[in-house]
Design an enzyme around this catalytic site. Sequence first.
Site, short mmCIF file in Angstrom:
data_model
loop_
_atom_site.label_atom_id
_atom_site.label_comp_id
_atom_site.label_asym_id
_atom_site.label_seq_id
_atom_site.Cartn_x
_atom_site.Cartn_y
_atom_site.Cartn_z
CG ASP A 206 -1.79 -2.97 -8.01
OD1 ASP A 206 -1.83 -4.07 -8.57
OD2 ASP A 206 -1.58 -2.82 -6.78
CD GLU A 252 -0.99 16.49 -18.29
OE1 GLU A 252 0.07 16.53 -18.94
OE2 GLU A 252 -1.41 17.43 -17.57
C1 NOJ Z 1 -2.56 -6.68 -7.56
C2 NOJ Z 1 -1.36 -7.20 -8.27
O1 NOJ Z 1 -1.76 -7.81 -9.47
C3 NOJ Z 1 -0.66 -8.15 -7.34
O2 NOJ Z 1 0.36 -8.86 -7.98
C4 NOJ Z 1 -0.16 -7.37 -6.16
O3 NOJ Z 1 0.35 -8.27 -5.20
C5 NOJ Z 1 -1.28 -6.56 -5.49
N1 NOJ Z 1 -2.15 -5.90 -6.42
C6 NOJ Z 1 -0.70 -5.49 -4.59
O4 NOJ Z 1 -0.07 -4.51 -5.35
#
Ligand code: NOJ
Length: 535
Positions: A206, A252
């Site tokens: 993310d 890993e």
């Molecule tokens: C990207 C994610 O896809 C989104 O849904 C989220 O709000 C933000 N990153 C923060 O984690």
Amino acid sequence: MPSASTEQLGDRRRPWWMSAVCYEVYVRSFADSDGSGEGDLAGVREHLDHLEWLGVDALWLCPFYPSPMVDSGYDVADFCDVDPRFGSLQEFDRLLADAHARGIRVLVDWVPNHSSDQHPWFLDARSGRDAEHRDWYYWRDEPTNWRSAIDLGSTWTLDEDTEQYYLHFFLPQQPDLNWTNPRVVEAMHDTLRFWLARGVDGFRIDSVQCLGKDLTFSDNDRSLAGEPINSFNDQPETHELLRDIRALVERENPEAVLVGEVNLRREASIVQYYGHGDELNLTFNFPPLDAPWDPIVWRSIIAEIEHRLGPADAWPVWTLANHDNSRVRTRYGGSLDRARAAIVLLFTLRGTVFVYQGEELGLSDVDLRRSAWRDPGGRDGSRGPIPWTREAPHGWTGNTPWLPFSPDSGAHSVQAQRDDPDSILHLTRRLIRLRSGSTALRYGSWTELDITRGVLGFRRELDDERFVCLINFTDSVRDVPLDGQWEVHIDSRAFRGEAALEPYDGRVRPEQALVLAPATAAGREQTDVHGARSA
Ligand code: NOJ
């Protein structure tokens, strides 16, 4: 077990993820096994037969960690557990084992940039300036002008008890972790080891471009112009962190994949995140998520990706939608024909494909008044529950689902579409099958054809295997003569039957996408698709 981890082609071995069709599961809206009104891991497991039927190679599971759910699970309160609303670690293990037994790999959504403000690390950090975890987050006496994503407020929130501001690129409930602190690095590395030891096949990472910070903490003009900092934060330190993450994961599980959400929307920037084959294996490519129904825009996006990533030996990722953005059908004016043509485009491009759940059903966004938003940023549209059965409540028995269904859910349900060979669901399945049986579509070169007047055309080829894809973006019939004899393998507008392939008649109907291959061995020899021309 999942398919072979590499495929030998000529003198090159290709890892499994290059040819993969990955399916994004927004767990909360996928399938509800316990009648709570929210999807869960057992619900995913109960529908693996459907995903296997569809033919997907891997699942990306959106966050299912313990979370206050302010950002729908991207506010993580424990990186190594499962929120009871989604199941348990045992349920995760069952899902993983069953997916593997069907040849489907599983990627976990790893959220390294921030934790929840309810994570024990942050609860401790805010308990006092001398707290053990204080410097696991960023604290300042004065805020900068940076704007946060989602609500565009300040990225700094004052902690009144300790009288300092903490940093959050996203919501105030998502404080940013301080990756300059080796203890943070080690603790987050441990979370990767935790999931790898359970047997996962990789991670979607993310907001990965956010990890490094501008440590001068200077005001920024782009913030003055109203941009959230996560859309331009792109610090060199991130690459160093990524190299260590890649090395750890490779140690890993050498077959695991790292696919990063590098939400910079510029191909020249995202290519940096592949490093020299020592950072991310794949990065999402965001411009298609904003692309209008316009062949010129699409052509330039594809050409730009080819131009930037090709020479760097960086493998592209293609996706049309996700849980943060509108669904294709809604973006394209509600037209199912366009959604069908777009999915043909998706599966015929050069790169790894990610399909967001419900795109294979041609779903539209849920229509919600602002007062009904569940997401602080109003991104609920694409997050509606999957309609499984024709009749309401569409397989969601028990409590009312946490979000309403999208329009026409009966007609768009999995049940209705599995019964209809002409449906977009069957079209998607045929595309996946065609692709998995073709090295040209999986790995072949991409070359644009010289076709104008609203038709995007390209060929994909490898050795002597060749396809031509034509997408008519207009609402009128276009003549697109090709040299040689061609036959239609996929037609976005109709199921023509797989046994008898029809000859291509030189015309592309309105908002139709066609995948063509040379008709016969003789035809193949005569065919020179360089000669493709507009009428
Ligand atoms: C990207 C994610 O896809 C989104 O849904 C989220 O709000 C933000 N990153 C923060 O984690």
